[in-house]
Design an enzyme around this catalytic site. Structure first.
Site, short mmCIF file in Angstrom:
data_model
loop_
_atom_site.label_atom_id
_atom_site.label_comp_id
_atom_site.label_asym_id
_atom_site.label_seq_id
_atom_site.Cartn_x
_atom_site.Cartn_y
_atom_site.Cartn_z
N LYS A 254 -9.81 29.88 50.37
CA LYS A 254 -10.24 30.70 51.31
C LYS A 254 -9.65 30.58 52.70
O LYS A 254 -9.58 31.41 53.51
CB LYS A 254 -11.81 30.23 51.45
CG LYS A 254 -12.76 30.57 50.30
CD LYS A 254 -13.06 32.08 50.14
CE LYS A 254 -13.77 32.44 48.94
NZ LYS A 254 -13.73 33.96 48.74
N ALA B 2 -9.31 25.61 49.93
CA ALA B 2 -7.58 26.25 50.20
C ALA B 2 -7.60 27.80 49.91
O ALA B 2 -6.78 28.32 50.48
CB ALA B 2 -6.92 25.31 48.84
N SER C 272 -20.74 43.46 41.14
CA SER C 272 -21.83 43.54 40.15
C SER C 272 -22.92 42.80 40.29
O SER C 272 -23.82 42.75 39.74
CB SER C 272 -21.06 43.28 38.55
OG SER C 272 -20.30 42.03 38.60
N ARG C 273 -22.61 41.74 41.44
CA ARG C 273 -23.72 40.78 41.66
C ARG C 273 -23.64 40.53 43.15
O ARG C 273 -22.44 40.87 43.80
CB ARG C 273 -23.49 39.60 40.83
CG ARG C 273 -23.74 39.75 39.22
CD ARG C 273 -23.65 38.24 38.78
NE ARG C 273 -22.27 37.90 38.43
CZ ARG C 273 -21.84 36.82 38.83
NH1 ARG C 273 -22.49 35.98 39.47
NH2 ARG C 273 -20.40 36.38 38.21
N TYR D 27 -11.34 25.69 46.08
CA TYR D 27 -12.13 26.88 46.99
C TYR D 27 -11.57 27.00 48.29
O TYR D 27 -11.39 27.77 48.76
CB TYR D 27 -13.56 26.72 46.64
CG TYR D 27 -14.60 27.81 47.20
CD1 TYR D 27 -14.40 28.91 46.22
CD2 TYR D 27 -15.14 27.70 48.44
CE1 TYR D 27 -15.42 30.00 46.95
CE2 TYR D 27 -15.77 28.66 48.72
CZ TYR D 27 -16.21 29.93 48.08
OH TYR D 27 -16.79 30.77 48.43
N GLY E 215 -15.41 42.92 42.74
CA GLY E 215 -16.62 42.10 42.39
C GLY E 215 -17.97 42.55 42.97
O GLY E 215 -18.36 41.69 43.94
#
Ligand code: NAP
Length: 248
Positions: free
Chosen positions: A160, A158, A15-16, A156, A13
């Site tokens: 992380k 959970a 690309s940004r 989210y 990930g």
């Protein structure tokens, strides 16, 4: 001598946002960068060009980090193209925020798949190579939300928090083979992910940060640089909060 001279790195990930920041800082420090995206092909190809112009090898791959088979295929291709993998950064992540009352099963499962299962997929895929080399550094992009929780982000948080348990377990499992595994827990970093939030919410975050600003992707990239390089050769199983003091 640059800190990552000649090292081969995979970043998911990139690309940004934070991933792009890591790719740029790593290339500046001499790393060859293989990176993935899921749909943003144009910015990914642009980044590939930009990194290559810095005199390192760089390549963008379309690969869904949530897919076990695509992760296996990706690592095989990167090994063919780059000849080795020294550093893995599990950075790809998504949010699908909602209060528990309104959170669908689909949104819970998707966030766990892309944020957490992806870490299993990619770590398992690079493990054999790193074991053979008897060297490697794995860096997982967690979040302060995984440490302290956040209303409206149960899925989210959970995912992380799960990454932190995974990080510590892999550090224990692979330490004897000189493979280190650490996590970075960013606070509020201003990227497209956070641009989705209302202005009022963003100002609230900034006001609550002791350093009184949101972080930049480079702030996170510099922490990754430490974990990827030999500067952190005796550090494993750690979670570094890069949050302007938010959790202090
Ligand atoms: P972002 O701007 O939304 O970028 C997310 C990146 O992940 C993009 O490159 C995206 O690719 C890629 N991606 C999404 N789903 C993917 C998939 N299934 N397979 C492969 N790549 C995928 O996010 P960000 O703010 O840079 O965040 C990066 C990481 O830091 C995430 O794990 C996030 O949870 C974590 N984090 C961010 C913050 C923050 O404040 N921004 C705070 C704490 C932690 P496409 O462009 O192709 O979609």
């Amino acid at each position: 001598m640059k800190l990552l001279e000649g090292k081969n790195v995979i970043i998911t990930g990139a690309s940004r946002g934070i991933g792009t920041g890591i790719a740029q800082v790593f290339a500046d420090n001499g790393a060859n960068v293989a990176f993935t995206y899921s749909s943003s092909e144009a910015p990914a190809l642009e980044l590939e060009k930009e990194l290559s112009s810095k005199g390192v090898k760089a390549k963008a791959y379309k690969s869904n980090a949530g897919s076990f088979s695509e992760s296996q295929e990706l690592v095989a291709k990167v090994l063919e193209d780059f000849g080795g993998i020294d550093v893995l950064i599990n950075n790809a992540g998504i949010t699908k925020d909602n209060l528990l009352m309104r959170m669908s099963e689909e949104d819970f499962d998707k966030v766990i798949e892309i944020n957490l299962k992806s870490v299993f997929n990619m770590t398992k895929a690079v493990q054999r190579t790193m074991l053979k080399q008897r060297k490697g550094s794995i860096i997982n992009m967690s979040s302060v939300v995984g440490v302290k929780g956040n209303a409206g982000q149960a899925n989210y948080a959970a995912s992380k928090a799960g990454m932190i348990g995974f990080t510590k377990s892999i550090a224990l499992e692979l330490g004897s083979r000189n493979i280190r595994c650490n996590a970075v827990a960013p606070g509020f970093i201003e990227t497209e992910m956070t641009a989705k939030l209302e202005d009022k919410v963003v100002q609230g975050w900034r006001d609550g940060i002791p350093l009184k600003r949101g972080g930049a992707p480079e702030d996170i990239a510099n922490a990754c640089l430490f974990f990827a390089s030999d500067l952190s050769g005796y550090v494993t199983g750690q979670v570094l909060n890069v949050d302007g003091g938010m959790l202090t």
